[in-house]
Design an enzyme around this catalytic site. Structure first.
Site, mmCIF file in Angstrom:
data_model
loop_
_atom_site.group_PDB
_atom_site.id
_atom_site.type_symbol
_atom_site.label_atom_id
_atom_site.label_comp_id
_atom_site.label_asym_id
_atom_site.label_seq_id
_atom_site.Cartn_x
_atom_site.Cartn_y
_atom_site.Cartn_z
ATOM 1 N N SER A 45 8.055 1.144 7.449
ATOM 2 C CA SER A 45 9.127 0.804 8.717
ATOM 3 C C SER A 45 10.520 0.998 8.402
ATOM 4 C CB SER A 45 9.121 -1.053 9.124
ATOM 5 O OG SER A 45 9.397 -1.035 7.224
ATOM 6 N N ASP A 64 -0.188 14.995 -1.786
ATOM 7 C CA ASP A 64 -1.089 16.228 -2.618
ATOM 8 C C ASP A 64 -0.456 17.466 -2.069
ATOM 9 O OD1 ASP A 64 -1.904 14.549 -3.773
ATOM 10 O OD2 ASP A 64 -3.659 13.817 -2.571
ATOM 11 N N GLU A 94 -0.159 5.031 5.343
ATOM 12 C CA GLU A 94 -0.123 5.308 3.918
ATOM 13 C C GLU A 94 -1.509 6.014 3.977
ATOM 14 O OE1 GLU A 94 -1.690 2.067 3.871
ATOM 15 O OE2 GLU A 94 0.085 0.643 4.527
ATOM 16 N N ARG A 108 0.892 12.464 -10.213
ATOM 17 C CA ARG A 108 0.878 13.744 -9.555
ATOM 18 C C ARG A 108 2.120 14.346 -10.468
ATOM 19 N NH1 ARG A 108 -3.912 13.483 -10.462
ATOM 20 N NH2 ARG A 108 -5.410 14.222 -8.947
ATOM 21 N N HIS A 115 2.199 14.625 -14.366
ATOM 22 C CA HIS A 115 0.981 15.760 -13.879
ATOM 23 C C HIS A 115 1.670 17.257 -14.835
ATOM 24 C CE1 HIS A 115 -2.737 13.295 -13.702
ATOM 25 N NE2 HIS A 115 -2.081 12.728 -14.302
ATOM 26 N N ARG A 135 0.637 -1.302 -0.078
ATOM 27 C CA ARG A 135 0.077 -0.175 -0.109
ATOM 28 C C ARG A 135 0.778 1.377 0.059
ATOM 29 N NH1 ARG A 135 -5.550 0.128 2.012
ATOM 30 N NH2 ARG A 135 -4.724 1.850 3.184
ATOM 31 N N SER A 152 -2.121 1.282 7.170
ATOM 32 C CA SER A 152 -3.106 2.593 7.251
ATOM 33 C C SER A 152 -2.935 4.322 7.885
ATOM 34 C CB SER A 152 -4.653 2.445 7.470
ATOM 35 O OG SER A 152 -4.825 1.141 7.313
HETATM 36 O O1 LIG Z 1 1.433 -3.218 2.134
HETATM 37 C C1 LIG Z 1 1.710 -2.975 2.827
HETATM 38 C C2 LIG Z 1 1.189 -2.220 4.690
HETATM 39 O O2 LIG Z 1 1.309 -1.861 5.766
HETATM 40 C C3 LIG Z 1 -0.535 -2.926 4.647
HETATM 41 O O3 LIG Z 1 -1.538 -1.991 5.607
HETATM 42 C C4 LIG Z 1 3.136 -2.092 3.111
HETATM 43 O O4 LIG Z 1 3.072 -0.562 3.212
HETATM 44 C C5 LIG Z 1 3.724 -2.603 2.596
HETATM 45 O O5 LIG Z 1 4.332 -4.478 3.545
HETATM 46 C C6 LIG Z 1 5.798 -2.267 2.980
HETATM 47 O O6 LIG Z 1 5.785 -1.844 4.625
HETATM 48 P P1 LIG Z 1 6.849 -0.796 4.244
HETATM 49 O O7 LIG Z 1 7.677 -0.897 3.919
HETATM 50 O O8 LIG Z 1 7.060 -1.018 6.051
HETATM 51 O O9 LIG Z 1 6.047 0.305 4.406
#
Ligand SMILES: O=C([C@H](O)CO)[C@H](O)[C@H](O)COP(=O)(O)O
Length: 185
Positions: free
Chosen positions: A88, A160, A152, A57, A60, A46, A149
């Site tokens: 992480s 943005d 992210e 963006r 763009h 994610r 979440s």
């Molecule tokens: O998919 C992931 C997520 O934690 C689910 O909520 C992470 O973004 C993916 O595992 C990569 O981890 P990080 O590099 O620690 O962001």
């Protein structure tokens, strides 16, 4: 709790988190982006999806931007900037990319929950996101949301907002940027 109440709680979490992001480090990322010849973004899962949204963006805006791992992404050179999104700061594939980019002399920036992570220590610029990483259980921070979440969502909003500031710097508006929007949809 009702779904819309959850949404309100998420917005409160985001408000708390983004208000703690260092303005100075965000401004430095803008400078790095504008000075780079090309910008490469990378992230897994994610976090990677958020990096792709940021790359879109920047495209763009007319910047030369690539997503690491795509079949048309060229090699990195020392005039380029690699931006990593990793809650992480320990995701192995991203750590290897950061190390390679640093060995090539390219600038490396990371948005992460943990500045003292393996990738954070390698990076030239660290933007700390005071959220939880996907497996944090004892950071002292709390979130009603699972895993990464909050991180992210926070980087999506930060990116943005960075776009908004760069639009002013580059004298671009939405309709000028729409000129670069995909037309084979
Ligand atoms: O998919 C992931 C997520 O934690 C689910 O909520 C992470 O973004 C993916 O595992 C990569 O981890 P990080 O590099 O620690 O962001």
């Amino acid at each position: 709790m009702q779904i819309t109440q959850y949404t309100n709680e998420v917005i409160k979490e985001l408000n708390r988190t983004v208000s703690l992001i260092s303005e100075e480090s965000a401004e430095k990322l803008v400078e790095h982006i504008l000075q780079a010849e090309r910008i490469f973004v990378a992230g897994a899962g994610r976090s990677g999806l958020m990096m792709k949204a940021f790359a879109m963006r920047m495209m763009h805006m007319g910047l030369q931007v690539y997503v690491v791992g795509e079949s048309v992404t060229p090699g990195l050179s020392k005039e380029d900037l690699l931006i990593i999104g990793s809650g992480s700061g320990e995701t192995k594939s991203l750590l290897a990319m950061a190390a390679k980019a640093a060995s090539l002399g390219a600038a490396v920036a990371i948005t992460t929950v943990i500045p003292d992570s393996s990738i954070g220590r390698l990076a030239d610029l660290v933007i700390q996101i005071p959220a939880l990483s996907k497996d944090t259980t004892d950071s002292g921070l709390t979130s009603i949301q699972p895993m990464g979440s909050l991180f992210e969502q926070s980087i999506l909003l930060l990116f943005d907002s960075i776009i908004l500031q760069m639009m002013i710097r580059l004298d671009l508006d939405s309709s000028a940027m729409f000129g670069n929007h995909a037309n084979l949809e």
